[in-house]
Design an enzyme around this catalytic site. Structure first.
Site, PDB file in Angstrom:
ATOM      1  N   ASP A  72       0.827  -1.202   0.000  1.00 39.32           N
ATOM      2  CA  ASP A  72       0.000   0.000   0.000  1.00 39.32           C
ATOM      3  C   ASP A  72       0.865   1.259   0.000  1.00 39.32           C
ATOM      4  O   ASP A  72       1.954   1.285   0.572  1.00 39.32           O
ATOM      5  CB  ASP A  72      -0.898   0.001   1.245  1.00 39.32           C
ATOM      6  CG  ASP A  72      -1.742   1.250   1.345  1.00 39.32           C
ATOM      7  OD1 ASP A  72      -2.745   1.345   0.617  1.00 39.32           O
ATOM      8  OD2 ASP A  72      -1.384   2.152   2.134  1.00 39.32           O
ATOM      9  N   GLU A  74       0.849  -0.525  -5.239  1.00 40.99           N
ATOM     10  CA  GLU A  74      -0.155   0.522  -5.410  1.00 40.99           C
ATOM     11  C   GLU A  74       0.586   1.841  -5.631  1.00 40.99           C
ATOM     12  O   GLU A  74       1.107   2.440  -4.704  1.00 40.99           O
ATOM     13  CB  GLU A  74      -1.056   0.634  -4.175  1.00 40.99           C
ATOM     14  CG  GLU A  74      -2.161   1.654  -4.364  1.00 40.99           C
ATOM     15  CD  GLU A  74      -2.710   2.211  -3.051  1.00 40.99           C
ATOM     16  OE1 GLU A  74      -3.925   2.439  -2.970  1.00 40.99           O
ATOM     17  OE2 GLU A  74      -1.912   2.433  -2.116  1.00 40.99           O
TER      18      GLU A  74
END
EC number: 2.4.1.18
Length: 826
Positions: A409, A464
């Protein structure tokens, strides 16, 4: 170029094949969807096949090889992949130098990267032959003790010793042959500041943490987790093979219940995993596994126990049960990992170890560099030797829980000193390789990906990143950052923009196609139409944007189909399918979106009276209730995943967009040897519509969104074969139809998509019993779909009697009787 209009990956996982340049006119769109300049002049790029915008196929040499970074310092492999990076060779050399230096130090002082990542065997609590050892890195502490239930929270007799590196340690001998600290008892690390103040903190390496549910805003306590052998979960099933292409089901265990409460790992394993497998996903991506004290943070603000599972849903053994159950179903399991920042919490966060010391003595950077202004969180010092904390964290999840990889993330925040704040990346390479690039973080990610793949060669790591950093998905051996996939984050933004701001007549077929194919073809992407981001309160899912409040009143098959619901279900199927078929080399969908779940996520908070009513995203009863139309979207989701399973759509390197007809609102493309026809026109039906294809022969329907099994009208005939006609002069592509040497004609109703496959007549004549059947694509999707007929498909008078007489009876599904032949590179 940073982007191309097609995507293709070398069959060689390590190195891209040698390729020839082609001339292509491009319309430029940057990776994260920002509006930027375009250029119409011809530019030389590299690609394997044409995109339909007059590109020319090129030959490849799959036998080419490239030396590793250790073998040839001057040969920066990524420059051979993308010559446009040549002006930034010094940047890559510096990156390589830093990476090799860090790796050499690790090998010299720690015995190698894998040994370096075994910190959890040294730090925290570890059971030894005749006692328990505990170690904690806290160089700023003046004194330290271990306290807990086992000693009445009085550490006066358990003072710890500090070594020259700031590591505090203690050996706690067994008492009467039993561990001095009982399993499942609470513990904390107590230390004294330089100003003489004592504070209690959760141990940084603790494996479990809990909170008193009866106390409002109660602090978390670390828990010593060492269950007896009889209570430890023993894995029973091996990891399944890595899929050729991931079809990912993104899930949040806590909100997966139909009831307004937090769901458990075991309930998710028993109730939800079979649904995921039934819908033909091959990978589960679990959110919110790492402990986080504030539930409404959606797990983004990880607190102290980076090594601890979220206790809201159960114990470590319960999570192991979930993962083992997934493996038994053939599902790979990925974990959302947060190494981009940490919670700002002091009492239960890693931040509690920061008492004003320098960054060399902290997990985080000091001053402004150590604080993320938008996220209100702390930022790691990746150059610190204690990056072993994060690397060990990855190894822990892989080995202790048998995860099959990670979705990292917030990678954009890691890659740049500006963290992407107020940045609109335009694709200019200077934005990626400058003094704003955080090389410390880049080197950490290279080490992390190297470690993960050293431990588990078949692991899947996904990044991401909204910036479009070149090389993010290239191997470390080429001085890339080493991820297997990157998320195609511009795609959902474009769909949301269209649904919110454009009428159907304003949809641009070329823009849709460019957005879906706008990626670095040498770096694999996971495409998605929507994820958890679109489900959070304040936003809307695609289904809700399409159908809004009518989802609450007009989804029954016992009522006439309204125009809004008909359009909504049709476009819901088309949007998700074209995203899978054209958008990348992997596909992701968030929990509930497979059947058009209407609700949004609203975590318990003060503003909603701490209610869980809207924090149960997946109301499974909607898809399980047979007379509701949600079943049609679910059936199509199941069928399109099965189609990929049969024909390897995502894994195919052949992708050609042959037509983006804006007047007709039709997109035609090939992926592998399948031909896809998407008619986005809200009204027009095209009879005898000519579509181009590569190979001559006979084509049949493989999947039809207008089939009655999927809530359609059944207008496309499935029994008739479509025969091709040659186009143009052989060997002269510009004389062909849409640059395709063959064509055939189809019926294309409005708001539908139909896929055609080429029949291998030799296999058909042999009547090979081992051939898979396209019939299964419809049959699997049709399970429990057609029990209640949709009255909108018949006259009102006949329906009234039929519903009353047959509402409990199954009706014929009209399933296709078509065999599937494997052709070409499939």
């Amino acid at each position: 170029a940073t982007t191309t209009t097609t995507t293709h990956n070398s069959k060689n996982k390590q190195y891209l094949a040698k390729q020839k340049p082609v001339e292509l006119t491009l319309g430029y769109q940057n990776p994260n969807g920002c509006k930027v300049c375009s250029f119409g002049s011809k530019g030389s790029i590299y690609q394997k096949v044409s995109s339909g915008f007059k590109g020319v196929s090129v030959m490849t040499d799959d036998k080419s090889t490239m030396p590793s970074v250790e073998e040839d310092f001057e040969n920066i492999g990524i420059l051979n992949v993308d010559s446009s990076l040549e002006p930034f060779k010094d940047h890559f050399k510096y990156r390589l130098k830093r990476y090799l230096h860090q790796k050499k130090l690790i090998e010299e002082y720690e015995g190698g990267l894998q040994e370096f990542a075994k910190g959890y065997l040294k730090f925290g609590f570890n059971r030894e032959e005749d006692g328990i050892s505990y170690r904690e890195w806290a160089p700023a502490a003046q004194e330290a003790q271990i306290i807990g239930d086992f000693n009445g929270w009085n550490g006066s007799n358990l003072h710890m010793e500090k070594d020259q590196f700031g590591v505090w340690s203690i050996q706690i001998p067994d008492a009467d042959g039993n561990p001095a600290i009982p399993h499942n008892s609470r513990v904390k690390f107590r230390f004294k500041h330089s100003d003489g103040v004592w504070v209690d903190r959760i141990p940084a390496w603790i494996k479990y943490a809990t909170v008193d549910p009866t106390r409002f805003a109660a602090p978390y306590d670390g828990v010593y987790w060492d269950p007896p052998l009889s209570e430890r979960y023993q894995f029973k099933h091996p990891r399944p093979p890595k899929p050729k292409a991931p079809r990912i089901y993104e899930a949040h265990v806590g909100m997966s219940s139909s009831e307004p409460r937090i769901n458990s790992y075991r309930e998710f394993a028993d109730d939800v995993l079979p649904r995921i497998r039934e819908n033909n996903y091959n990978t589960v991506q679990l959110m919110a596994v790492m402990e986080h004290s504030y539930y409404a943070s959606f797990w983004y603000h990880v607190t102290k126990p980076f090594f601890a599972v979220s206790s809201r849903s159960g114990s470590p053994e319960d999570l192991k049960y979930l993962i083992d159950k997934a493996h038994s179903l053939g599902l790979n399991v990925l974990m959302d990992v947060i190494h981009s920042h940490a919670s700002n919490n002091v009492t239960d966060g890693l931040n509690g170890f920061d008492v004003g010391q320098s960054s060399q003595q902290s997990y985080f950077h000091a001053g402004d560099r150590g604080y993320h202004k938008l996220w209100d969180s702390r930022l790691f010092n990746y150059a610190n030797w204690k990056s072993s904390f994060l690397l060990s964290n990855l190894r822990w999840w892989l080995e202790e829980y048998k995860f099959d990889g990670f979705r990292f993330d917030g990678v954009t925040s890691m890659l740049y000193h500006h963290h992407g704040i107020n940045m609109a990346f335009t694709g200019d390479y200077n934005e990626y390789f400058s003094e704003e690039t955080d090389v410390d973080a880049v080197v950490y990610l290279m080490l992390a990906n190297s470690l993960v793949h050293d431990i588990l060669p078949d692991a899947t790591d996904i990044a991401e990143d909204v910036s479009g950093m070149p090389g993010l998905g290239r191997p470390v051996s080429e001085v890339g950052i080493g991820f297997d996939y990157r998320l195609a984050m511009a795609i959902p933004d474009k769909w949301i923009d269209y649904l919110k701001n454009k009428k159907d007549s304003e949809w641009s077929m070329k823009e849709i196609s460019l957005n879906l194919t706008n990626r670095r073809y040498t770096e694999k992407c996971v495409s998605y139409a929507e994820s958890h981001d679109q489900s959070i309160v304040g936003d809307k899912t695609i289904a809700f944007l399409l159908m809004d409040e009518e989802m609450y009143s007009s989804m029954s098959c016992l009522t006439m189909l309204s125009p809004t619901i008909e359009r909504g279900i049709s476009l819901h199927k088309m949007i998700h399918f074209i995203t899978l078929a054209l958008g990348g080399e992997g596909y992701l969908n968030f929990m509930g979106n497979e059947f058009g779940h209407p609700e949004w996520i609203d975590f318990p908070r003060e503003g909603n009276g701490w209610s869980y009513e809207k924090c149960r995203l997946t109301q499974w009863n909607l898809v399980d209730t047979n007379h509701l139309r949600y079943k049609f979207m679910n059936a199509f989701d199941r069928a399109m995943n099965l189609l990929d399973d049969k024909f390897s759509i995502l894994a195919s390197t052949k992708q050609i967009v042959s037509s983006t007809n804006n007047e007709d609102k039709v997109i035609v493309f090939e992926r592998g040897d399948l031909v896809f026809v998407f008619n986005f026109h809200p009204e027009n039906t095209y009879e005898g519509y000519k579509v181009g294809c590569d190979l001559p022969g006979k084509y049949r329907v493989a999947l039809d969104s207008d089939a009655t099994e999927f809530g359609g009208h059944g207008r496309v005939g499935h029994d008739a074969d479509q025969f091709t006609s040659p186009e143009g002069i052989p060997g002269i592509p510009e004389t062909n139809f849409n640059n395709r040497p063959n064509s055939f004609k189809v019926l294309s109703p409005p708001h539908t998509c139909v896929v055609y496959y080429r029949v291998d007549e030799r296999q058909e004549e042999s009547n090979n019993p081992n051939l898979g059947s396209v019939e299964e694509t419809f049959a699997a999707a049709d399970t429990d779909v057609a029990r209640i007929p949709d009255v909108s498909m018949e006259s009102e008078d006949s329906n009234l009697d039929r519903i009353e007489d047959n509402s409990e009876d199954a009706v014929d599904a009209g399933i296709l009787k078509v065999e599937r032949e494997v052709v070409g590179d499939n």
